[in-house]
Design an enzyme around this catalytic site. Sequence first.
Site, mmCIF file in Angstrom:
data_model
loop_
_atom_site.group_PDB
_atom_site.id
_atom_site.type_symbol
_atom_site.label_atom_id
_atom_site.label_comp_id
_atom_site.label_asym_id
_atom_site.label_seq_id
_atom_site.Cartn_x
_atom_site.Cartn_y
_atom_site.Cartn_z
ATOM 1 N N LEU A 1 -7.604 41.924 -37.252
ATOM 2 C CA LEU A 1 -8.777 42.105 -36.184
ATOM 3 C C LEU A 1 -9.185 40.383 -35.831
ATOM 4 O O LEU A 1 -8.904 40.101 -36.348
ATOM 5 C CB LEU A 1 -9.858 42.343 -38.000
ATOM 6 C CG LEU A 1 -10.796 42.351 -37.376
ATOM 7 C CD1 LEU A 1 -11.515 43.933 -37.408
ATOM 8 C CD2 LEU A 1 -12.462 42.158 -38.356
ATOM 9 N N LYS B 1 -12.850 47.444 -36.648
ATOM 10 C CA LYS B 1 -13.532 47.008 -37.426
ATOM 11 C C LYS B 1 -14.166 48.648 -37.909
ATOM 12 O O LYS B 1 -15.500 48.082 -38.320
ATOM 13 C CB LYS B 1 -14.706 46.409 -37.437
ATOM 14 C CG LYS B 1 -15.568 45.481 -38.455
ATOM 15 C CD LYS B 1 -15.370 43.981 -38.523
ATOM 16 C CE LYS B 1 -16.111 43.469 -40.190
ATOM 17 N NZ LYS B 1 -16.011 42.432 -40.332
ATOM 18 N N GLU C 1 -3.029 39.181 -41.659
ATOM 19 C CA GLU C 1 -4.054 37.931 -41.956
ATOM 20 C C GLU C 1 -4.224 38.590 -43.284
ATOM 21 O O GLU C 1 -3.213 38.962 -43.820
ATOM 22 C CB GLU C 1 -5.484 39.192 -40.512
ATOM 23 C CG GLU C 1 -5.090 40.683 -41.197
ATOM 24 C CD GLU C 1 -6.181 41.332 -40.463
ATOM 25 O OE1 GLU C 1 -7.491 40.772 -40.203
ATOM 26 O OE2 GLU C 1 -6.421 42.468 -40.179
ATOM 27 N N TYR D 1 -18.442 48.660 -38.373
ATOM 28 C CA TYR D 1 -19.620 48.298 -39.854
ATOM 29 C C TYR D 1 -19.215 46.289 -39.033
ATOM 30 O O TYR D 1 -18.278 46.271 -38.257
ATOM 31 C CB TYR D 1 -19.407 48.176 -40.983
ATOM 32 C CG TYR D 1 -17.866 47.312 -41.652
ATOM 33 C CD1 TYR D 1 -16.469 47.716 -41.603
ATOM 34 C CD2 TYR D 1 -18.211 46.044 -42.207
ATOM 35 C CE1 TYR D 1 -15.625 46.991 -41.773
ATOM 36 C CE2 TYR D 1 -17.409 45.218 -42.888
ATOM 37 C CZ TYR D 1 -15.498 46.029 -42.605
ATOM 38 O OH TYR D 1 -15.224 44.853 -42.811
HETATM 39 N N1 PLP Z 1 -9.818 40.550 -40.882
HETATM 40 C C1 PLP Z 1 -10.183 41.139 -41.926
HETATM 41 C C2 PLP Z 1 -9.430 42.432 -42.007
HETATM 42 C C3 PLP Z 1 -11.699 41.176 -41.572
HETATM 43 O O1 PLP Z 1 -11.648 42.011 -43.052
HETATM 44 C C4 PLP Z 1 -12.056 40.619 -41.499
HETATM 45 C C5 PLP Z 1 -13.987 40.357 -41.641
HETATM 46 O O2 PLP Z 1 -14.158 40.553 -42.748
HETATM 47 C C6 PLP Z 1 -11.957 39.220 -40.891
HETATM 48 C C7 PLP Z 1 -10.397 39.858 -40.356
HETATM 49 C C8 PLP Z 1 -12.212 38.118 -40.089
HETATM 50 O O3 PLP Z 1 -13.693 38.549 -39.223
HETATM 51 P P1 PLP Z 1 -14.736 37.292 -39.133
HETATM 52 O O4 PLP Z 1 -14.039 36.005 -39.008
HETATM 53 O O5 PLP Z 1 -15.493 38.160 -38.000
HETATM 54 O O6 PLP Z 1 -15.232 37.911 -40.431
#
Ligand code: PLP
Length: 279
Positions: free
Chosen positions: A200, A144, A176, A33
């Site tokens: 991620l 993701k 994270e 997603y």
């Molecule tokens: N890490 C995780 C586990 C996430 O689910 C998300 C965003 O949903 C992020 C980091 C941050 O990603 P982004 O900056 O692309 O929203």
Amino acid sequence: MKNIAYYEGRTSLIDEMMIPANDRAFYFGDGIYEAATVYNHKIFALDDHLDRMFNSAAIVNIKLPYTREEYAAILKDLVKQVDHEIQFLYWQVSRASAPRGHAFPGDAKPTLYVYSKPLEKVEMKDDYHLISVPDTRYFHCNCKTLNLIVNVMAADQAKSCGCQEVVFIRDGLVTEGSHSNIHIIKEGKLITHPLDNLILPGTERKHILRYCDQLGIPYEERAFSLDELKAADEIVISSTSQPFMRAISVDGQPAGGKDPEICEKIRSCYWAEVADLYE
Ligand code: PLP
């Protein structure tokens, strides 16, 4: 429309969308997603989201049936139909809709589900409270995927403690958050976990590093400990919908909040890019 949902060519209001129960997203979370913010009916950082979507699909061996341009065209068309200037856009690709069975169905045709809904505003908050929890996720956190059970449980644990996010700890190091990346600022330098299979690759993480480059702020991509986090001048939480939040406590103890100027500089780069979408 006040919001919109799309599934395999059909559109409706979100609450009215029907999706086949055989969609593998439903049985296995077998899909990937993306989520993006929409300003002025334009999708912020769409290229970054499409890059990551194709990368996530490759990791789990989903063969995307459309080109980037075709996905972009569908998404752009949908956000134009929602009567709201700021929107939260979400889309997922499931491996297929097919009778349940763990192995991939032979003729798997990935399905696309999208929705976009109004978002009142995007804020940069200064008052996040965090709790640290063990990172019991697996080793594919760079993808993701829809499989988010540990993230969901962790987010709920944070909420039940009156916190906004968790700090996942693996082998003594911060990875994270449950739905965000975590960075620290110490003595004018930003430190963030390196891109590997434990986090991620956040789009906002990428933008923050680019803003640091623009501003001449040094940064280091390395893992840091919970003690380092607690002793940092600033603790920054980033994600698409929470682009640059400052934390002020970790595990019930005051933390961060000591270098607001550097944070404001980085934040202003984000708002400048948003302003470009209104030209
Ligand atoms: N890490 C995780 C586990 C996430 O689910 C998300 C965003 O949903 C992020 C980091 C941050 O990603 P982004 O900056 O692309 O929203």
